[in-house]
Design an enzyme around this catalytic site. Structure first.
Site, short mmCIF file in Angstrom:
data_model
loop_
_atom_site.label_atom_id
_atom_site.label_comp_id
_atom_site.label_asym_id
_atom_site.label_seq_id
_atom_site.Cartn_x
_atom_site.Cartn_y
_atom_site.Cartn_z
CD GLU A 1 -2.25 -2.86 9.01
OE1 GLU A 1 -1.75 -1.73 8.81
OE2 GLU A 1 -3.01 -3.44 8.22
CG HIS B 1 0.15 -3.77 5.34
ND1 HIS B 1 -0.73 -3.44 4.36
CD2 HIS B 1 0.63 -5.00 5.00
CE1 HIS B 1 -0.80 -4.39 3.45
NE2 HIS B 1 0.01 -5.37 3.82
CB SER B 2 1.67 1.89 8.64
OG SER B 2 1.34 2.85 7.64
NE ARG C 1 -6.25 -0.05 0.14
CZ ARG C 1 -6.13 -0.74 1.29
NH1 ARG C 1 -5.60 -0.19 2.34
NH2 ARG C 1 -6.55 -1.99 1.35
CG ASN D 1 -2.64 -7.31 0.85
OD1 ASN D 1 -2.13 -8.40 0.56
ND2 ASN D 1 -2.99 -6.99 2.09
NE ARG D 2 -8.96 -6.08 0.71
CZ ARG D 2 -8.06 -5.59 1.56
NH1 ARG D 2 -6.77 -5.89 1.40
NH2 ARG D 2 -8.42 -4.83 2.57
CG HIS E 1 -1.95 -1.13 1.10
ND1 HIS E 1 -2.39 -1.87 2.16
CD2 HIS E 1 -2.59 -1.62 -0.01
CE1 HIS E 1 -3.27 -2.78 1.73
NE2 HIS E 1 -3.41 -2.64 0.42
NE ARG F 1 -3.80 4.69 2.48
CZ ARG F 1 -5.12 4.90 2.35
NH1 ARG F 1 -5.56 5.99 1.78
NH2 ARG F 1 -5.98 4.01 2.79
CD GLU F 2 -0.46 0.60 4.31
OE1 GLU F 2 0.21 -0.44 4.38
OE2 GLU F 2 -1.70 0.61 4.14
#
Ligand SMILES: [Zn+2]
Length: 435
Positions: free
Chosen positions: A399, A321-322, A249, A265-266, A190, A192-193
């Site tokens: 996370e 992730h975050s 994202r 991640n989907r 993702h 933005r993480e």
């Protein structure tokens, strides 16, 4: 030549649809980040919020929705009379303070393959004082590898939609290359993480310097496992967050005339079309793609993981992730199904959480649990694939900081990179020596 060939492959795809104009820089000046209490009415509230120009942070809306609202819609939001608290008065100011956003064209630009970069000096800890550009991350990999030539090599597992390399580093110990079960780490799926790439590199730095300085604990870790570490698996999205839209994202794959990007991640090819844990709408943040595994990034990651499975197997997988400070076990696709070795994975995760809490006076708390009951249903995720298809013994999503949107959510101040890395290093030392 490879790059040219790739572009000629994707060119027909790109010309088949009109590319939406999403290159306008978004500064988020005056955006207010709020946490709305949903009291179980998350879906209904979410629907009302869709009428606002806003970016939603979380998808587990049972208790709360964290969302950044554009200044022109703040009055409209007030009129909704929702129960909320302010987490950030001015997101744009926080992004400026964070220091890694520099507007410019994200473009469809490729960087050289790592083999073409010349090593400079071996990195030091000042690297972790700030967030870094994609190009600098590539140079960092080359630099750190050059200081550990006998026990590491650079890897490129594939290319992104826009032709950027998905790069990483492979480390091994006394048994030699590819001789032990794999530890596989993915960062920044993702876009933005940002903290995830930095923490993954902090761990890499400690593994390499620890081994070089003959630290006995690190020696035994590297002698027992082959590490495959990919700090940025969504390079197009990552570059886009640095140049155009800090809160992006997804990937940057063009799908329709109005929407860009797939949630990689989907997109993993396992239980991909289970209803409820991803979106069929190309405009949504959790868009799953048109078919299982139909993104170049996912294809590359799956293929790479399959080679590890076929070799010595995957002992540990972590997708970094975050934010939320969680250690998440499978499964995401089914809230009623538990992994076969649940007790063992939970006991290790609890051990990691204790090691993190003990790492500093801040006593940072990470909460372990299975994805669906702990967070939300998420289908087509990496950890489910690694667990059931990849047969990983341990398969987690971690996370990172902060615990909630307060503390700025995805915009974690750069002075928290080192503390985040250090507490996670303590967590990983525990895991890697007891698993
Ligand atoms: Zn994420």
């Amino acid at each position: 030549m490879k790059v040219l060939a790739l572009f000629s492959l994707i060119a027909p795809l790109a010309s088949a649809v009109v590319i939406p104009d999403t290159d306008k820089v978004i500064t988020y000046d005056g955006y207010r980040v709020v946490r709305i209490a949903t009291h179980g009415r998350g879906q209904a509230i979410e629907k009302r919020l869709k009428t606002l120009n806003a970016v939603q942070y979380n998808f587990d809306t049972q208790e709360r929705i964290e969302i950044a609202i554009a200044p022109e819609d703040l009055r409209k939001f007030e009129k909704m009379k929702l129960e909320y608290e302010v987490l950030d008065e001015d997101l744009g100011a926080s992004i400026v303070a964070e220091g890694g956003f520099s507007p410019g064209s994200a473009g469809r630009k490729t960087i050289s393959s790592l083999n073409e970069l010349t090593p400079a000096a071996f990195p030091d800890l000042t690297w972790f004082n700030a967030y870094q550009t994609f190009e600098k991350h590539q140079q960092w990999l080359v630099d750190i590898q050059s200081g550990f030539p006998e026990n590491s090599e650079l890897i490129e597992v594939g290319r992104s939609y826009e032709g950027r390399p998905i790069n990483g580093i492979h480390l091994w110990g006394k048994g030699g290359k590819d001789s032990k079960p794999a530890v596989l780490w993915h960062g920044t799926v993702h876009a933005r993480e940002w903290i995830s790439a930095m923490v993954v590199e902090y761990l890499t730095y400690n593994l390499i310097t620890g081994y070089s300085l003959n630290d006995t604990q690190v020696h035994s870790i590297l002698d027992n496992y082959d590490f495959y570490i990919l700090p940025v698996v969504n390079p197009d999205g990552f570059v886009y967050t640095q140049k155009t839209n800090r809160l992006w994202r997804k990937s940057r794959q063009v799908r329709s005339s109005s929407c860009i990007g797939t949630d990689i991640n989907r997109n993993w090819p396992f239980k991909w079309d289970t209803p409820g844990g991803s979106s069929k709408n190309a405009c949504d943040e959790t868009y799953r793609g048109e078919a299982a595994g139909d993104t170049p990034e996912n294809t590359a990651l799956t293929k790479h993981a399959e080679t590890l499975v076929a070799n010595k197997g995957i002992k540990l997988y972590i997708d970094w992730h975050s934010f939320s400070q969680l250690i998440l076990l499978p499964y995401g696709y089914d809230c009623n199904r538990q992994v076969d070795n649940y007790e063992r994975q939970m006991s290790l995760a609890n051990g990691v959480a204790s090691a993190i809490a003990g790492a500093s006076s801040a006593k940072t708390r990470f909460k372990p649990g299975a994805t669906c009951p702990s967070l939300y249903k998420a289908v087509g995720g990496s950890t489910d694939w690694m667990q059931d298809v990849g047969k990983a013994e341990i398969s987690w999503c971690i996370e990172l900081r902060p615990s909630g949107g307060g503390g700025n959510g995805f915009i974690l101040p750069a002075n928290q990179i080192k503390p985040s890395g250090e507490e996670m290093w303590q967590g990983m030392l525990h895991l890697l020596t007891t698993m």
